[in-house]
Write an enzyme that holds these catalytic residues in place. Structure first.
Site, mmCIF file in Angstrom:
data_model
loop_
_atom_site.group_PDB
_atom_site.id
_atom_site.type_symbol
_atom_site.label_atom_id
_atom_site.label_comp_id
_atom_site.label_asym_id
_atom_site.label_seq_id
_atom_site.Cartn_x
_atom_site.Cartn_y
_atom_site.Cartn_z
ATOM 1 C CD GLU A 64 53.232 39.536 50.027
ATOM 2 O OE1 GLU A 64 53.657 39.858 48.899
ATOM 3 O OE2 GLU A 64 53.917 39.622 51.062
ATOM 4 N NE ARG A 87 51.939 46.055 37.719
ATOM 5 C CZ ARG A 87 51.964 45.231 38.768
ATOM 6 N NH1 ARG A 87 52.465 44.019 38.659
ATOM 7 N NH2 ARG A 87 51.508 45.618 39.928
ATOM 8 C CE LYS A 104 49.222 44.059 47.178
ATOM 9 N NZ LYS A 104 49.550 42.736 47.668
HETATM 10 P P1 ATP Z 1 53.392 43.224 45.489
HETATM 11 O O1 ATP Z 1 53.715 41.896 44.856
HETATM 12 O O2 ATP Z 1 54.282 44.328 45.116
HETATM 13 O O3 ATP Z 1 53.077 43.179 46.930
HETATM 14 P P2 ATP Z 1 51.066 43.068 43.834
HETATM 15 O O4 ATP Z 1 50.213 44.241 43.457
HETATM 16 O O5 ATP Z 1 51.707 42.269 42.789
HETATM 17 O O6 ATP Z 1 52.066 43.695 44.846
HETATM 18 P P3 ATP Z 1 49.803 40.678 44.800
HETATM 19 O O7 ATP Z 1 49.019 40.510 46.034
HETATM 20 O O8 ATP Z 1 51.003 39.839 44.612
HETATM 21 O O9 ATP Z 1 50.186 42.173 44.763
HETATM 22 O O10 ATP Z 1 48.837 40.557 43.555
HETATM 23 C C1 ATP Z 1 47.924 39.506 43.390
HETATM 24 C C2 ATP Z 1 47.699 39.256 41.933
HETATM 25 O O11 ATP Z 1 47.234 40.436 41.291
HETATM 26 C C3 ATP Z 1 48.976 38.866 41.242
HETATM 27 O O12 ATP Z 1 48.712 37.761 40.393
HETATM 28 C C4 ATP Z 1 49.354 40.060 40.434
HETATM 29 O O13 ATP Z 1 50.029 39.717 39.269
HETATM 30 C C5 ATP Z 1 48.009 40.708 40.146
HETATM 31 N N1 ATP Z 1 48.157 42.153 39.981
HETATM 32 C C6 ATP Z 1 48.746 43.015 40.820
HETATM 33 N N2 ATP Z 1 48.758 44.261 40.318
HETATM 34 C C7 ATP Z 1 48.145 44.189 39.113
HETATM 35 C C8 ATP Z 1 47.846 45.143 38.086
HETATM 36 N N3 ATP Z 1 48.175 46.436 38.207
HETATM 37 N N4 ATP Z 1 47.211 44.702 36.978
HETATM 38 C C9 ATP Z 1 46.864 43.413 36.846
HETATM 39 N N5 ATP Z 1 47.119 42.460 37.771
HETATM 40 C C10 ATP Z 1 47.754 42.836 38.890
#
Ligand code: ATP
Ligand code: MG
Length: 572
Positions: free
Chosen positions: A43, A269, A279
């Protein structure tokens, strides 16, 4: 946390070696998928961090290993938080990490029209309805983990009324938040995600890509699986928090005429000690000025790690070592540092830099004389060659390489003691000069001309070799030393300000670097005995700024700490 053998160079996660790769392989072998298609779906509401790197390496890695492809898809369904700056940064960071989506760059917003049409299909099938309840009413009526929810009074609207209202939502007739479109599933479902989840909300906000065209935006849950289906994603890999959303993911796919049947798989994660990967928190760190920006070298963002001098290969190596599992855990940041040192030790050329200078005058060295000595660029790589370094009567050494009243195990310079200057001569400290405050400001030393190159003809030994630079030839520089951003291994994400490390940045304004570094490029270097460093983009002609990527992992640092403790005990 699972123990990993740090000494073994073999990464655990080769093709087919974790549960997701096993699934992919089995699907390909059984013909359930002709080709594996994955996607990385950020995102664009912030910069990518090292947790995202795990997901990127997994999705792009699987596509590479199994001869498939991986899409980069922006999940741009919430225009309030999303910005072009983030879109650009994400693309640059994925490329920097070493991955390429080719022509497969997509946006959830590319599918807004199709998603809208499918929503109308659900309405026509009596599987979706427009709800006028307030946000609060909806929350209360959703029930709890132990109590079922209550049906909305608007749940049984006719298809025609729903279609009419939904079309007017799209046309912008209602205010932001006034109504939502919900899937009609089951308000008593044990899984709360199935209690008539929201598919569309009204939001009068311009979108970076679709401009003012839309007044309603799809929810993540509604957009994600359908976007996967449109792109013919075979394995939709996401993090564990989406496990409970999978029945909903499947419900939409089963009830819509989508062009393919993607399946969702969840993995743990990445969490790291002394690091926050939320984030929301990273955004606040930047917004409230706790760091200098998204690319501040203290940030766990890919942009921050890049600026700090971490090579992308080190990140890929780290991700390989930690592997992919189904249970959440916290990884010791030391494991990441291990991968960084491994990569840098191989590539970084060696240079001599004095971080906190102390002047040394070699009394028996002729005034005005300058000698050129040979210094190797890399001890394990003869191909890296050598360079000439200048030796003269006045030098700088590190302040902490001298002690006037040394404790027992201090073998470096002190009055009457002889040490080796790296690549040069043995010197002996003869006299200590102090300022009015009693601080040591200069050492008067003698050298043995017979020890050129570092060996004594009579075979006598010295216990320490220290680095140095020629006072007249060295170039001044600023050096930025980074320490962990948080003081606790598990910083409190809710109240993270209390856990911030006040000494996360230490600026050394008076370092002296050997002249070869004045032309340093972006490549990492090792400052001998001090760690790995890289040039910071804040540098300008005549103004060198280096970032410490990471210290050397040897007992040196520990010894210094011990000696310091011993030294201060002695002084007091
Ligand atoms: P949010 O959804 O809170 O804005 P997010 O860190 O999940 O934050 P996304 O942009 O949705 O951000 O993440 C993109 C991809 O990265 C998603 O598939 C998510 O599952 C993966 N991702 C995010 N944080 C992690 C992490 N700490 N370890 C592994 N994969 C992650
Ligand atoms: Mg997310």
């Amino acid at each position: 946390m699972a123990k990993v053998d740090m000494a073994s160079g073999d990464a655990p996660a080769e093709a087919g070696r974790d549960f997701i790769r096993d699934i992919v392989k089995a699907d390909l072998d059984a013909g359930r998928a002709k080709e594996v298609v994955t996607r990385f779906p950020p995102e664009p509401n912030g910069y990518l961090h090292i947790g995202h790197a795990k997901s990127i390496c997994l999705n792009f890695g699987i596509a590479q290993e199994f001869g498939g492809r991986c899409h980069l898809r922006f999940d741009d369904t919430n225009p309030v938080k999303e910005e072009q700056e983030y879109i650009d940064a994400i693309e640059a960071d994925v490329r920097w990490l070493g991955f390429d989506w080719g022509k497969h760059l997509y946006h959830a917003s590319d599918y807004f029209e199709q998603l809208y049409n499918w929503a109308e299909d659900l309405i026509r099938a009596s599987l979706a309805y427009v709800d006028d309840q307030t946000h609060e009413q909806m929350r209360v009526n959703r029930g709890t983990l132990t109590e079922p929810g209550k049906n909305s009074p608007f749940r049984d609207r006719s298809v025609d009324e729903n279609l009419d209202l939904f079309r007017r939502m799209r046309a912008g007739e209602f205010e932001s938040g006034a109504r939502v479109l919900r899937a009609k599933i089951d308000m008593a479902a044990g899984n709360i995600n199935l209690r008539d989840p929201v598919m569309y909300r009204i939001l009068h906000a311009p979108h970076p890509r679709t401009g003012a065209a839309w007044k309603i935006y799809p929810s993540y849950d509604y957009a994600h699986g359908q976007s996967d289906a449109i792109e013919h994603i075979t394995h939709s890999i996401c993090t564990l928090e989406f496990e409970d959303h999978r029945p909903l993911y499947d419900w939409f796919i089963e009830n819509l005429k989508v062009p393919s049947r993607p399946r969702q798989y969840e993995f743990a994660r990445l969490n790291l000690t002394y690091t926050v990967l939320s984030k929301r928190v990273l955004t606040l760190l930047v917004r409230d000025g706790h760091v200098k920006g998204w690319d501040d070298p203290r940030m766990p963002t890919l942009a921050g790690l890049r600026r700090r001098g971490v090579p992308p290969a080190a990140i890929r190596d780290f991700v390989k070592r930690i592997g992919v599992a189904k249970a959440n855990s916290v990884v010791d940041v030391g494991m990441f540092e291990f991968s960084v040192r491994e990569a840098l030790n191989k590539s970084a050329l060696r240079r001599m830099v004095v971080l906190k200078p102390l002047k040394v005058v070699i009394e028996n060295y002729p005034e005005g004389q300058v000698e050129e000595l040979d210094a190797v660029n890399h001890p394990d790589d003869p191909g890296a060659g050598s360079r000439k370094i200048k030796f003269a009567r006045e030098l700088f050494i590190e302040q902490h390489d001298f002690m006037e009243n040394p404790p027992k195990k201090f073998f470096r310079l002190s009055p009457g003691v002889e040490v080796r200057l790296r690549y040069a001569y043995f010197i002996t400290c003869k006299e200590v000069k102090k300022n009015v405050k009693g601080e040591v400001v200069e050492l008067r030393c003698g050298y043995d001309p017979g020890t050129k190159g570092g060996n004594a003809p009579d075979g006598r030994k010295v216990k320490a070799t220290i680095h140095w630079v020629s006072a007249a030839h060295a170039v001044p520089a600023e050096v930025r030393i980074y320490n962990p951003l948080f003081t606790k291994p598990d910083p409190d994400a809710q109240n993270f300000v209390a856990d911030l490390n006040p000494s996360s940045l230490e600026v050394l304004g008076d370092a002296r670097v050997e002249p070869a570094l004045a032309e340093a490029g972006a490549e990492p270097v090792q400052f001998e005995r001090n760690g790995y460093f890289c040039l910071d983009p804040d540098s300008a002609p005549g103004k060198l700024i280096f970032n410490r990527t990471i210290g050397l992992r040897d007992t040196f640092a520990k010894d210094v700490a011990k000696e310091k403790a011993a030294g201060s005990a002695q002084r007091s």
